[in-house]
Design an enzyme around this catalytic site. Sequence first.
Site, PDB file in Angstrom:
ATOM      1  N   ASP A 199       0.759  -1.223  -0.098  1.00 58.30           N
ATOM      2  CA  ASP A 199      -0.051   0.172  -0.002  1.00 58.30           C
ATOM      3  C   ASP A 199       0.910   1.323   0.093  1.00 58.30           C
ATOM      4  OD1 ASP A 199      -3.271   0.261   0.570  1.00 58.30           O
ATOM      5  OD2 ASP A 199      -2.175   2.008   0.807  1.00 58.30           O
ATOM      6  N   ARG A 241     -16.631  -8.384  -6.776  1.00 60.42           N
ATOM      7  CA  ARG A 241     -17.788  -8.313  -6.596  1.00 60.42           C
ATOM      8  C   ARG A 241     -18.262  -8.211  -5.094  1.00 60.42           C
ATOM      9  NH1 ARG A 241     -20.963 -12.311 -10.452  1.00 60.42           N
ATOM     10  NH2 ARG A 241     -19.624 -13.840  -9.288  1.00 60.42           N
ATOM     11  N   LYS A 257     -18.726  -7.477 -14.828  1.00 62.40           N
ATOM     12  CA  LYS A 257     -19.072  -6.743 -13.770  1.00 62.40           C
ATOM     13  C   LYS A 257     -19.598  -5.370 -14.102  1.00 62.40           C
ATOM     14  CE  LYS A 257     -17.815  -4.422  -9.700  1.00 62.40           C
ATOM     15  NZ  LYS A 257     -17.778  -4.760  -8.523  1.00 62.40           N
ATOM     16  N   THR A 268      -7.259  -4.791 -19.375  1.00 66.85           N
ATOM     17  CA  THR A 268      -6.395  -5.954 -18.957  1.00 66.85           C
ATOM     18  C   THR A 268      -5.524  -6.046 -20.043  1.00 66.85           C
ATOM     19  OG1 THR A 268      -8.009  -6.653 -17.315  1.00 66.85           O
ATOM     20  CG2 THR A 268      -6.090  -8.149 -17.829  1.00 66.85           C
ATOM     21  N   CYS A 282     -19.169   2.122  -6.729  1.00 65.76           N
ATOM     22  CA  CYS A 282     -19.494   1.106  -7.894  1.00 65.76           C
ATOM     23  C   CYS A 282     -20.693   1.463  -8.972  1.00 65.76           C
ATOM     24  CB  CYS A 282     -20.077  -0.499  -7.525  1.00 65.76           C
ATOM     25  SG  CYS A 282     -18.690  -1.116  -6.475  1.00 65.76           S
TER      26      CYS A 282
HETATM   27  N1  LIG Z   1     -15.497  -0.601  -1.707  1.00 66.04           N
HETATM   28  C1  LIG Z   1     -16.445  -1.585  -2.395  1.00 66.04           C
HETATM   29  O1  LIG Z   1     -17.625  -1.673  -1.955  1.00 66.04           O
HETATM   30  C2  LIG Z   1     -16.025  -2.430  -3.506  1.00 66.04           C
HETATM   31  C3  LIG Z   1     -16.782  -3.176  -3.962  1.00 66.04           C
HETATM   32  C4  LIG Z   1     -16.551  -4.298  -5.082  1.00 66.04           C
HETATM   33  C5  LIG Z   1     -15.420  -3.786  -5.718  1.00 66.04           C
HETATM   34  N2  LIG Z   1     -14.608  -2.932  -5.302  1.00 66.04           N
HETATM   35  C6  LIG Z   1     -13.348  -2.617  -6.054  1.00 66.04           C
HETATM   36  O2  LIG Z   1     -12.234  -2.364  -5.299  1.00 66.04           O
HETATM   37  C7  LIG Z   1     -11.570  -1.155  -5.747  1.00 66.04           C
HETATM   38  C8  LIG Z   1     -10.942  -0.789  -4.658  1.00 66.04           C
HETATM   39  O3  LIG Z   1     -11.946  -0.415  -3.696  1.00 66.04           O
HETATM   40  P1  LIG Z   1     -11.574  -0.157  -2.005  1.00 66.04           P
HETATM   41  O4  LIG Z   1     -12.855  -0.066  -1.294  1.00 66.04           O
HETATM   42  O5  LIG Z   1     -10.968  -1.410  -1.462  1.00 66.04           O
HETATM   43  O6  LIG Z   1     -10.771   0.889  -2.043  1.00 66.04           O
HETATM   44  P2  LIG Z   1     -10.125   1.645  -0.480  1.00 66.04           P
HETATM   45  O7  LIG Z   1      -9.966   2.937  -0.975  1.00 66.04           O
HETATM   46  O8  LIG Z   1     -10.732   1.364   0.517  1.00 66.04           O
HETATM   47  O9  LIG Z   1      -8.835   0.928  -0.744  1.00 66.04           O
HETATM   48  C9  LIG Z   1      -7.724   1.191  -1.722  1.00 66.04           C
HETATM   49  C10 LIG Z   1      -6.410   1.011  -1.197  1.00 66.04           C
HETATM   50  O10 LIG Z   1      -5.273   1.168  -2.444  1.00 66.04           O
HETATM   51  C11 LIG Z   1      -4.271   1.842  -1.908  1.00 66.04           C
HETATM   52  N3  LIG Z   1      -3.663   2.564  -3.064  1.00 66.04           N
HETATM   53  C12 LIG Z   1      -3.946   3.250  -3.968  1.00 66.04           C
HETATM   54  N4  LIG Z   1      -3.116   3.584  -4.927  1.00 66.04           N
HETATM   55  C13 LIG Z   1      -2.083   2.686  -4.741  1.00 66.04           C
HETATM   56  C14 LIG Z   1      -0.729   2.216  -5.531  1.00 66.04           C
HETATM   57  N5  LIG Z   1      -0.548   3.055  -6.428  1.00 66.04           N
HETATM   58  N6  LIG Z   1      -0.166   1.240  -5.005  1.00 66.04           N
HETATM   59  C15 LIG Z   1      -0.564   0.538  -3.675  1.00 66.04           C
HETATM   60  N7  LIG Z   1      -1.545   0.905  -3.125  1.00 66.04           N
HETATM   61  C16 LIG Z   1      -2.281   1.891  -3.407  1.00 66.04           C
HETATM   62  C17 LIG Z   1      -4.948   2.963  -1.082  1.00 66.04           C
HETATM   63  O11 LIG Z   1      -3.956   3.464  -0.120  1.00 66.04           O
HETATM   64  C18 LIG Z   1      -6.013   2.062  -0.088  1.00 66.04           C
HETATM   65  O12 LIG Z   1      -5.393   1.608   0.955  1.00 66.04           O
HETATM   66  C19 LIG Z   1     -12.535  -0.308  -6.268  1.00 66.04           C
HETATM   67  O13 LIG Z   1     -12.145   0.608  -7.187  1.00 66.04           O
HETATM   68  C20 LIG Z   1     -13.604  -1.238  -7.025  1.00 66.04           C
HETATM   69  O14 LIG Z   1     -13.124  -1.605  -8.314  1.00 66.04           O
HETATM   70  C21 LIG Z   1     -14.955  -2.182  -4.372  1.00 66.04           C
END
Ligand SMILES: NC(=O)c1ccc[n+]([C@@H]2O[C@H](COP(=O)([O-])OP(=O)(O)OC[C@H]3O[C@@H](n4cnc5c(N)ncnc54)[C@H](O)[C@@H]3O)[C@@H](O)[C@H]2O)c1
Length: 485
Positions: free
Chosen positions: A73, A199, A252, A171, A306
């Site tokens: 992170d 998801r 998705k 991708t 999302c």
């Molecule tokens: N939050 C949801 O409900 C949810 C549900 C399904 C899917 N997602 C997917 O998950 C992705 C991430 O969501 P989240 O809720 O975990 O986000 P989040 O903001 O909680 O966490 C993202 C993390 O990534 C880190 N980060 C950012 N840039 C980085 C980098 N270059 N290298 C390393 N770490 C880095 C941030 O510091 C943070 O800790 C979303 O974009 C989405 O595609 C999210």
Amino acid sequence: MTIVSRPSSVQSLIGGSIELPVHACGHGPAIQSAPWAAEPGTAGIVAVVGAGKMGLPLAAQFADHDWHVIAVDVQQAVVDAINEGRSHVTEEPGLAELVATAHAGGRLRATTDGAAAAREADVVVLIVPVMLDDEQQPDYRSMDSAVAAIAPGLHKGSLVIFETTLPVGDTRDRFTPRLEEASGLSAERDFFVAFSPERLYSGAALRNLATYPKLVGGIGPASTDRAAAFYDCVLDTEVVAMSNSEAAEFSKLADTTYRDVNIALANEFARYAERVNVDIHEVIAAANSQPYSHIHQPGLGVGGHCIPVYPHFLLSRAPELELVELARRTNDGQVGAVIRSIESEIGGLAGVPVLVLGLTYRHGVHELAYSRALPLIERLAHQGALVSAWDPLLLPDEIARLGATSWTWGETAPFRVIVTQTADPLFGGLDPTWFPELEVLFDGRDSLRDLALPAAVAYRGIGVPPRPRAVTAAGPGPGSGPGSG
Ligand SMILES: NC(=O)c1ccc[n+]([C@@H]2O[C@H](COP(=O)([O-])OP(=O)(O)OC[C@H]3O[C@@H](n4cnc5c(N)ncnc54)[C@H](O)[C@@H]3O)[C@@H](O)[C@H]2O)c1
């Protein structure tokens, strides 16, 4: 290499509703293998890049299946917490215990060094955010820098999996060439690249990991097989190998956009229901008793990471998807419709004290991304209202940053209007005697229709017949009271 494919136990009902079984863990202790050779029942080293609300539960799940996990992170505080065995994600039941156990067992550590983690790892899972920029185009900054960070650490046999939602084709076309260029390796021959949509539902991520089928699509068959083999080792659900990464990416976007369009239809129906004085919730419940009908619920609009975001990923590549575009506009228009409804009840908002309850995009999740509370506060203020707000998850200074004055639960205050933006069960405990001037309760998520209101308070909702307030000769009426416009 053998891939164990579990037969689907998902019961498909007509119309697409499914009952998802919860899979108990059927894995025994894994055999450690270095390098990992994608055999069933084995474990290697996985780097999870982006240890946030989704990444940390994934890391904990993988460690719980005997993998050695390196969380990567950019936030030092996140890395420090994990290296102390603490979960910084507080709203995920069971996560703190899993993180503590994995850390104590030496299977979970964290770093800011993506290249070093990729060098050590057999598998790299990327789960950093891709959101929208001001032009509603995908904002790749976090993912571009995560890809650039890990690429130099890739080696023969590396498997890179994108779990972050991406536009169709990214991708293969955007990220694989970058991985190849920086590593000097050839994808599908020397290393593997796949997409597997995340998801999960925030707050139920660990539970969902045991229920939702895992979709996987590689940039070629070798990548698909390798990624499916990985998930077979770390998840207890069925693993669905798809034709390619594009199909997995699209799945998705199709799932989330379907929900946005469905909600937009419910919102349109709700507007018509108001015109014909019918309760849309009664209509939807009745319609959905036919198994082909799956109408969602209307409301104040759609928030969160999302649903309001991913239709734009589709539109960024396929602007001809008119229904998708219209649905976005319809759902975004709900805030304006609510404000017009309130204005019609009280005559105008200039100088009117208004309380907004529930500011996060959904109750129980400390997340303001795309919350409809933000345009709601802005639009109310634009109409001249004096906006206060409360959310059980937010501190007063967080509320102030959103442009509202913080109210304290239970405090007596002269609000003339209350609008709920989430369906927090706490709101059922509202006591109307706290608000002696109250004229309108706007129930933005249909959660308060049973709240007993004084006769002088109107109840309004979305797609429900209004319950007008009793207006006496001396009492309040539309447009009366100080500050009415
Ligand atoms: N939050 C949801 O409900 C949810 C549900 C399904 C899917 N997602 C997917 O998950 C992705 C991430 O969501 P989240 O809720 O975990 O986000 P989040 O903001 O909680 O966490 C993202 C993390 O990534 C880190 N980060 C950012 N840039 C980085 C980098 N270059 N290298 C390393 N770490 C880095 C941030 O510091 C943070 O800790 C979303 O974009 C989405 O595609 C999210």
